[in-house]
Design an enzyme around this catalytic site. Structure first.
Site, PDB file in Angstrom:
ATOM      1  CG  ASP A 217      34.592 -16.690  28.048  1.00 43.58           C
ATOM      2  OD1 ASP A 217      35.618 -17.186  27.578  1.00 43.58           O
ATOM      3  OD2 ASP A 217      34.385 -16.568  29.275  1.00 43.58           O
ATOM      4  CD  GLU A 276      35.423 -21.411  26.291  1.00 38.36           C
ATOM      5  OE1 GLU A 276      36.506 -21.823  26.691  1.00 38.36           O
ATOM      6  OE2 GLU A 276      34.734 -20.618  26.949  1.00 38.36           O
TER       7      GLU A 276
END
Ligand code: GLC
Ligand code: CA
Length: 560
Positions: A217, A276
């Site tokens: 993330d 990401e």
């Protein structure tokens, strides 16, 4: 339809191929909204366990689980209170092990989500940091600063959080902590070796339990240079993002990933990771290098219209980028952060400036305006979504699918303000609608309290039209989106070869055609006029059903 390719065996066991990830189809599960095993309205591991055969029948190679860790759900689980446990509302570690085993037994790998930029404010570390007070070692795990103003009553800087409002929050003794996302998501201090060591422990914890890979993330934000004096927001915006920006996409973040890489490679087969990273495309290969995370998301298709020229540019540039890093490319049309692509493609085009840059998050204006049915052409959206999906599944590299897209599911627009959960809605004072509309629990059956999601309700309201998209219905309908996805994934396995792609000129601006090693061809018609196919072509799949021509807004696959 000439279809003489073997059906794959759904119950194969895992191969020991270390490069399984390069061209995998990865299915993203948002655990709270997939299936509810105990009837409390919240999806859970038992629910997923009860649907592993569905995943095997769909034919995916891997499942990526969005966070299922203990969390107060200030940001849908991306506020993690304990990285090495399962939220009791979602299940137990024993159930997690059972799920991994059940998926592996069906040849499906497991990817978990790691959220290293910030913890939850309920994480033990943060609670201790608040309690221990200024100057303590506990505060050094986060980013605490004294405020500005005569008495420190103002935040240290005027920086904004990604979710809106100040990026700083004050604690009782007057110090402020940095949170680039929600107030409940304090940023960690990645200069602190303890923080680094703890994440290595977390990666090993899950890898030891059999997890095959990790989705990282906001991978581009961990490390920061917070040397005083801190720049203002206006100054920050002027600093180039060339690896030395104080907050974003710093070169030194790859020191963290080099350490992680050593951890991944200590397993057999090596564990994989996908970043990401919202960075300039020229910097994507840094994350995708084998010495770093190994693969990075490419989100370009999330911003594109259903348009041949845009699609071709995106494919070309991303294959070039992947080649630079030695990784494979990734393709994404939907995920838990964006408006579902069936809906995006049924709306008027996204507003853009003269250079083509989008002026809104695709679909956001429509949602904010109340989501009028009159502006949404649902059928067209689904037709284009299927065409785009078959185009994407024909590309070299890995395809990331988001739960529900295999049903042709649309975004849910009509969610009352008081039912919305997403902090982006709550913090932006209504200027952003938030991401709840793509996180509504899935319809498994056409009837029942929550369309078969669970024995009782669903934590976000499901609209009546969900019945039409129920798995149970689509399974019985050979013309459904689900049936198309199943055939496509089975055929993809049979047809997939090397990672090359060659364009075939079509003589039309609105038709793209490419070929893959072994002679697999994909033809997508982005326009409205039929595109003829040569006699005798072995059309094995067609999103419109027609096998003699490529209808407008459709894709066909041709096998050798
Ligand atoms: C990522 C996630 C998003 C989350 C954010 C903060 O962008 O995909 O859902 O809100 O990180 O963790
Ligand atoms: Ca439940």
């Amino acid at each position: 339809m000439a279809q003489h390719l073997a059906e794959p065996n759904a119950t194969t066991i895992l191969s020991d191929d270390a490069s399984w990830w390069r061209q995998a189809v990865v299915y993203q599960i948002y655990p709270r909204s997939f299936a509810d095993g105990n009837g409390d309205g919240i999806g859970d591991l038992k629910g997923i366990l009860s649907r592993v055969d569905y995943l095997a029948d769909l034919g995916v190679d891997a499942v990526w689980l969005s966070p299922f860790y203990p969390s107060a759900l200030a940001d849908g689980g991306y506020d993690v209170a304990d990285y090495r446990d399962v939220d009791p509302r979602i299940g137990t570690l024993a159930e997690f092990d059972e799920l991994v085993e059940a998926l592996h037994a069906r040849g499906i790998r497991v990817i978990v989500d790691i959220v290293p930029n910030h913890t939850s404010n309920l994480h033990e570390w943060f609670r201790r940091a608040v309690a221990a007070g200024r100057g303590s070692a506990e505060r050094e795990r986060y980013i605490f600063r004294d405020g500005s103003g005569a008495n420190g009553e103002l935040p240290p800087t005027d920086w904004l959080s990604v979710f809106g409002g100040s990026a700083w929050e004050r604690v009782d003794d007057g110090q402020w902590y940095l949170h680039n996302f929600a107030v409940e998501q304090p940023d960690l201090n990645w200069s602190n070796p303890e923080v680094r060591a703890d994440f290595v422990k977390t990666l090993r914890f899950w890898a030891d339990r059999g997890v095959d890979g990790f989705r990282i993330d906001v991978a581009h934000m961990l490390t920061k240079d917070l040397t005083e004096p801190l720049p203002s927001r206006a100054e920050l915006e002027l600093i180039p993002r060339d690896g030395k920006h104080p907050l974003i996409d710093r070169d030194d973040v790859h020191e963290v990933y080099a350490e992680w890489r050593a951890v991944f490679n200590s397993y057999d087969p090596p564990r994989t990771a996908v970043a990401e990273a919202w960075v300039d495309s020229a910097r994507v290969p840094l994350y995708a290098r084998p010495e770093s995370l190994g693969q990075s998301f490419n989100f370009d298709l999330l911003l594109a219209d259903f348009d041949a020229a845009q699609f071709r540019d995106i494919v070309t540039s991303n294959l070039d980028l992947a080649a630079l890093s030695g990784s494979s490319s990734t393709w994404v049309l939907s995920n838990h952060d964006v408006v579902r692509h069936a809906t995006r493609y049924g709306l008027p085009k996204t507003r853009r400036d003269e250079s083509g840059k989008t002026l809104e998050k695709a679909g956001n204006d429509w949602l904010l305006g109340g989501g009028a049915e009159s502006q949404l052409d649902r059928e067209r959206g689904e037709r284009r979504a299927s065409a785009a999906t078959l185009f994407l599944l024909g590309l070299p590299g890995s395809a990331y699918l988001y739960q529900g897209e295999e049903l042709g599911l649309h975004e849910v627009a009509d969610i009352a303000d008081e039912q919305r959960q997403d902090p982006t809605f709550l913090r932006s004072e209504g200027s952003e609608i938030g991401r709840d509309g793509c996180r509504v629990p899935l319809p498994w059956s056409a009837h029942g309290a929550s369309f078969g999601f669970g024995a009782d309700g669903a934590h976000l309201p499901q609209p009546g039209w969900f019945a039409e998209y129920a798995v149970e219905r689509e399974e019985l309908d050979p013309a459904s989106t689900l049936s198309l996805y199943r055939r496509a994934l089975a055929l993809r396995h049979a047809l997939q070869g090397g990672e090359q792609l060659g364009w075939i000129e079509t003589g039309r601006d609105d038709v793209l055609r490419f070929t893959r090693p072994g002679g697999w061809q994909v033809v997508t018609n982005f326009g409205s006029e039929d595109y003829p196919i040569e006699d005798g072509a072995n059309v094995v799949l067609s999103s419109s059903g027609a096998t003699d021509v490529v209808r407008g807004e459709s894709t066909v696959w041709i096998a050798p």
